[in-house]
Design an enzyme around this catalytic site. Structure first.
Site, short mmCIF file in Angstrom:
data_model
loop_
_atom_site.label_atom_id
_atom_site.label_comp_id
_atom_site.label_asym_id
_atom_site.label_seq_id
_atom_site.Cartn_x
_atom_site.Cartn_y
_atom_site.Cartn_z
N TYR A 10 0.02 10.70 -3.58
CA TYR A 10 0.78 9.45 -3.66
C TYR A 10 0.04 8.36 -4.44
O TYR A 10 0.09 7.18 -4.08
CB TYR A 10 1.18 8.95 -2.27
CG TYR A 10 1.99 9.97 -1.51
CD1 TYR A 10 3.30 10.27 -1.90
CD2 TYR A 10 1.43 10.67 -0.45
CE1 TYR A 10 4.04 11.23 -1.23
CE2 TYR A 10 2.17 11.63 0.22
CZ TYR A 10 3.47 11.91 -0.17
OH TYR A 10 4.18 12.86 0.49
N ARG B 3 -0.67 2.16 -2.72
CA ARG B 3 -0.57 2.36 -1.28
C ARG B 3 -1.07 1.18 -0.44
O ARG B 3 -0.44 0.85 0.57
CB ARG B 3 -1.24 3.67 -0.85
CG ARG B 3 -0.51 4.89 -1.42
CD ARG B 3 -1.01 6.21 -0.83
NE ARG B 3 -0.74 6.29 0.59
CZ ARG B 3 -1.63 6.10 1.54
NH1 ARG B 3 -2.87 5.82 1.25
NH2 ARG B 3 -1.28 6.18 2.80
N GLY C 134 4.10 15.55 6.79
CA GLY C 134 3.67 14.31 7.43
C GLY C 134 2.34 14.41 8.15
O GLY C 134 1.97 13.49 8.89
N TYR D 8 1.78 -0.03 2.04
CA TYR D 8 1.64 0.34 3.45
C TYR D 8 0.44 -0.29 4.13
O TYR D 8 0.12 0.06 5.26
CB TYR D 8 1.48 1.86 3.60
CG TYR D 8 2.36 2.71 2.73
CD1 TYR D 8 3.75 2.66 2.84
CD2 TYR D 8 1.80 3.60 1.81
CE1 TYR D 8 4.54 3.45 2.04
CE2 TYR D 8 2.59 4.41 1.02
CZ TYR D 8 3.96 4.33 1.13
OH TYR D 8 4.75 5.12 0.33
N CYS E 179 -1.62 -8.94 -11.69
CA CYS E 179 -1.31 -10.33 -11.40
C CYS E 179 -0.67 -10.50 -10.03
O CYS E 179 0.44 -11.02 -9.92
CB CYS E 179 -0.40 -10.88 -12.49
SG CYS E 179 -1.11 -10.64 -14.12
N GLU E 180 -1.32 -10.03 -9.01
CA GLU E 180 -0.83 -10.18 -7.64
C GLU E 180 -2.04 -10.33 -6.73
O GLU E 180 -3.01 -9.56 -6.86
CB GLU E 180 -0.09 -8.91 -7.16
CG GLU E 180 0.95 -8.42 -8.10
CD GLU E 180 2.34 -8.40 -7.49
OE1 GLU E 180 2.45 -8.48 -6.26
OE2 GLU E 180 3.29 -8.31 -8.28
N GLU F 4 6.04 21.65 5.58
CA GLU F 4 6.04 21.06 4.24
C GLU F 4 4.94 20.02 4.05
O GLU F 4 5.23 18.84 3.84
CB GLU F 4 7.39 20.37 4.00
CG GLU F 4 8.59 21.24 4.23
CD GLU F 4 9.92 20.50 4.12
OE1 GLU F 4 10.91 21.16 3.78
OE2 GLU F 4 9.95 19.28 4.37
N PRO F 5 3.69 20.42 4.09
CA PRO F 5 2.63 19.43 3.89
C PRO F 5 2.53 19.01 2.43
O PRO F 5 2.65 19.84 1.53
CB PRO F 5 1.37 20.19 4.32
CG PRO F 5 1.68 21.64 4.04
CD PRO F 5 3.17 21.78 4.27
C1 LIG Z 1 7.43 13.46 1.81
C2 LIG Z 1 7.95 14.66 2.46
C3 LIG Z 1 7.08 15.68 2.87
C4 LIG Z 1 5.59 15.57 2.74
O1 LIG Z 1 5.06 14.51 3.45
P1 LIG Z 1 3.46 14.38 3.58
O2 LIG Z 1 3.27 13.18 4.40
O3 LIG Z 1 2.94 14.23 2.20
O4 LIG Z 1 2.98 15.63 4.22
C5 LIG Z 1 7.63 16.82 3.41
N1 LIG Z 1 8.96 16.95 3.56
C6 LIG Z 1 9.83 15.99 3.18
C7 LIG Z 1 11.28 16.21 3.37
C8 LIG Z 1 9.37 14.82 2.63
O5 LIG Z 1 10.22 13.87 2.28
#
Ligand SMILES: *Cc1c(COP(=O)(O)O)cnc(C)c1O
Length: 465
Positions: A422, A361, A279, A365, A392-393, A321-322
């Site tokens: 993404y 996106r 995230g 968002y 078409c939006e 987890e990036p």
């Molecule tokens: C989507 C996700 C990520 C990665 O999120 P990013 O915003 O791309 O860094 C990491 N862990 C889990 C469990 C996710 O669902």
């Protein structure tokens, strides 16, 4: 307005402006400077990975996603060097293909997958099973069978049903390592669709309601059985995406460590791993805030040390987890202008040959992007223009009110930076529009990673009249 684009590492010396006017060369801060960083000057020569973008458009057509391998690798290395003690698991859902998995593997990262499909791709290229983590709030029986069959390192459990089903499916006596996804009740103040740390949502076990503690109890029931089927490898959380605050991760770490202390007190079991999810934010436009990885590393390290000291716990192994932060900035999408529409007193629309099918996106968002003219140099003054797609939006907008040269015309090429994450992974075939290819660039060489989709591809699934 000077709206400088960052088509790649923010440190690359790119004189990029949406106005098409030359701008001073920013000083590289060198730390994350990529080896083959783009060295463009005039618009017509704008290059990524040593390959001119206009040449890529000419060779492979538009729209096309371009991916700078050196940038991906540099981001992966930056994580490894900022957090040498941690396991860095790239979240494959941001962008996945065989080459990407190879880059991630060779840079020493692990891999997060969240479906049997992503797992199959990893398996196809022989990504080591013990470095794969499987996520998902609703895994199919097939996903679970495939994961057990391949022997993935950890499965992140997300519901009580799943714990029972996994324990039954796992080979008793050969316990499957699991992480428990905890909802720490933290609001990362990001878009609602990607805020996954708050209470009201489908992911995880709530800390506040005691569901997370119950999940620990339930997993340990299977761990402490005569023939253990599960092993509690760690606690996991993922607070959302596009998060700029470091403090919220620190607070999540404190809350999860408190639950680890409870597990020790209650069951005399030490939980060995703390997974703080991904995230980490990426700035899509000049001036957008980026995530400060160095501050994150320092803060998380001291927070964990302090909390563990307070609870008299050993320091758990850290996993992060990036996804976006590894691959977003490596991507550039190339479009060709198809038509323009000037509505006096209202707006000028520039319509390109892609749109929400290759970049959903903005529609999902409200994400803001930027774009610039490439392939020729314009000295015309800038004027605000809204870049839209061909679907078409009315919401099929790529970027609002960008300063683009007044002499912009059909046939011109536009480059939209920061499209590595993404976009391809969320692309659709809406309006029977074929998905663009992914072209990797490195050291002056371009190669196709994913070919352009064809109408034959689309029609192949339509099997009955
Ligand atoms: C989507 C996700 C990520 C990665 O999120 P990013 O915003 O791309 O860094 C990491 N862990 C889990 C469990 C996710 O669902």
């Amino acid at each position: 307005m000077r709206n400088q684009l960052r088509l790649s590492a923010e440190t690359t010396p790119w004189p990029l402006t949406t106005t098409g006017l030359p701008s001073p060369t920013p000083t590289p801060t060198s730390a994350t400077k990529t080896p083959s960083s783009p060295t463009a000057t005039a618009d017509e020569d704008l290059a990524v990975g040593g390959v001119r973008l206009a040449e890529i458009a000419a060779t492979y057509g538009t729209p096309a996603y371009v991916l700078d391998e050196a940038d991906v690798r540099a981001r992966a290395r930056a994580y490894r060097s900022a957090l040498p003690e941690a396991e860095i698991a790239y979240a494959g859902k941001a962008f996945l293909c065989r080459a990407m998995i190879g880059w991630v593997q060779s840079e020493g990262l692990s891999l997060d997958v969240c479906s049997g499909g992503e797992l199959a791709l990893a398996r196809h290229v022989g990504f080591p099973a013990d470095r794969i983590v499987l996520h998902g709030n609703a895994k199919t029986p097939r996903d679970v069978q495939d994961a057990l069959g391949y022997g993935v390192g950890r499965i992140v459990v997300d519901s009580t049903y799943e714990i029972t089903q996994l324990a039954v499916a796992a080979h008793a006596g050969h316990p499957q390592k699991v992480l428990i996804r905890v909802t720490p009740g933290l609001d990362a103040h990001t878009h609602k669709a990607i805020a996954t740390g708050v209470e009201d949502q489908k992911f995880g076990f709530s800390l506040a309601t005691g569901a997370a503690a119950d999940a620990v109890r339930q997993v340990l029931h299977w761990q402490l059985a005569d023939r253990p089927a599960l092993e509690l490898a760690g606690l996991h959380c993922h607070l959302g995406s596009q998060i700029t605050s470091v403090d919220i991760f620190a607070e999540a770490a404190r809350r999860l460590i408190a639950l680890m202390a409870w597990s020790r007190d209650e069951f005399n079991v030490i939980v060995p791993e703390l997974d703080l999810g991904g995230g980490h934010a990426v700035g899509y436009r000049d001036g957008d805030p980026d995530f400060d990885l160095e501050t994150y590393a320092r803060t998380i390290r001291t927070t964990i040390a302090k909390a563990c000291h307070q609870h008299r716990l050993p320091i758990p192994k850290l996993t992060v987890e990036p996804g976006r932060a590894i691959v977003a900035r490596a991507g550039v999408t190339l479009y060709r202008v198809l038509t323009m529409k000037r509505i006096p007193g209202i707006r000028t629309f520039v319509a390109v040959d892609g749109g929400m099918s290759d970049n959903p996106r903005p529609a999902l968002y409200g994400s803001a992007y930027t774009a610039r003219l490439i392939g020729r140099t314009s000295t015309a003054p800038p004027e605000p223009m809204t870049v839209v797609g061909r679907h078409c939006e009315a919401g099929d907008v790529i970027a609002h009110d960008l300063p683009l040269p007044t002499d912009l015309r059909p046939g011109d090429l536009l480059a939209v930076p920061c499209t590595g994450a993404y976009q391809h992974s969320m692309a659709s075939t809406y309006n029977q529009v074929c998905r663009p290819p992914v072209i990797a660039v490195r050291d002056g060489v371009a190669r196709v990673l994913i070919r352009r989709e064809t109408l034959e591809d689309l029609q192949a699934r339509d099997v009955s009249l």
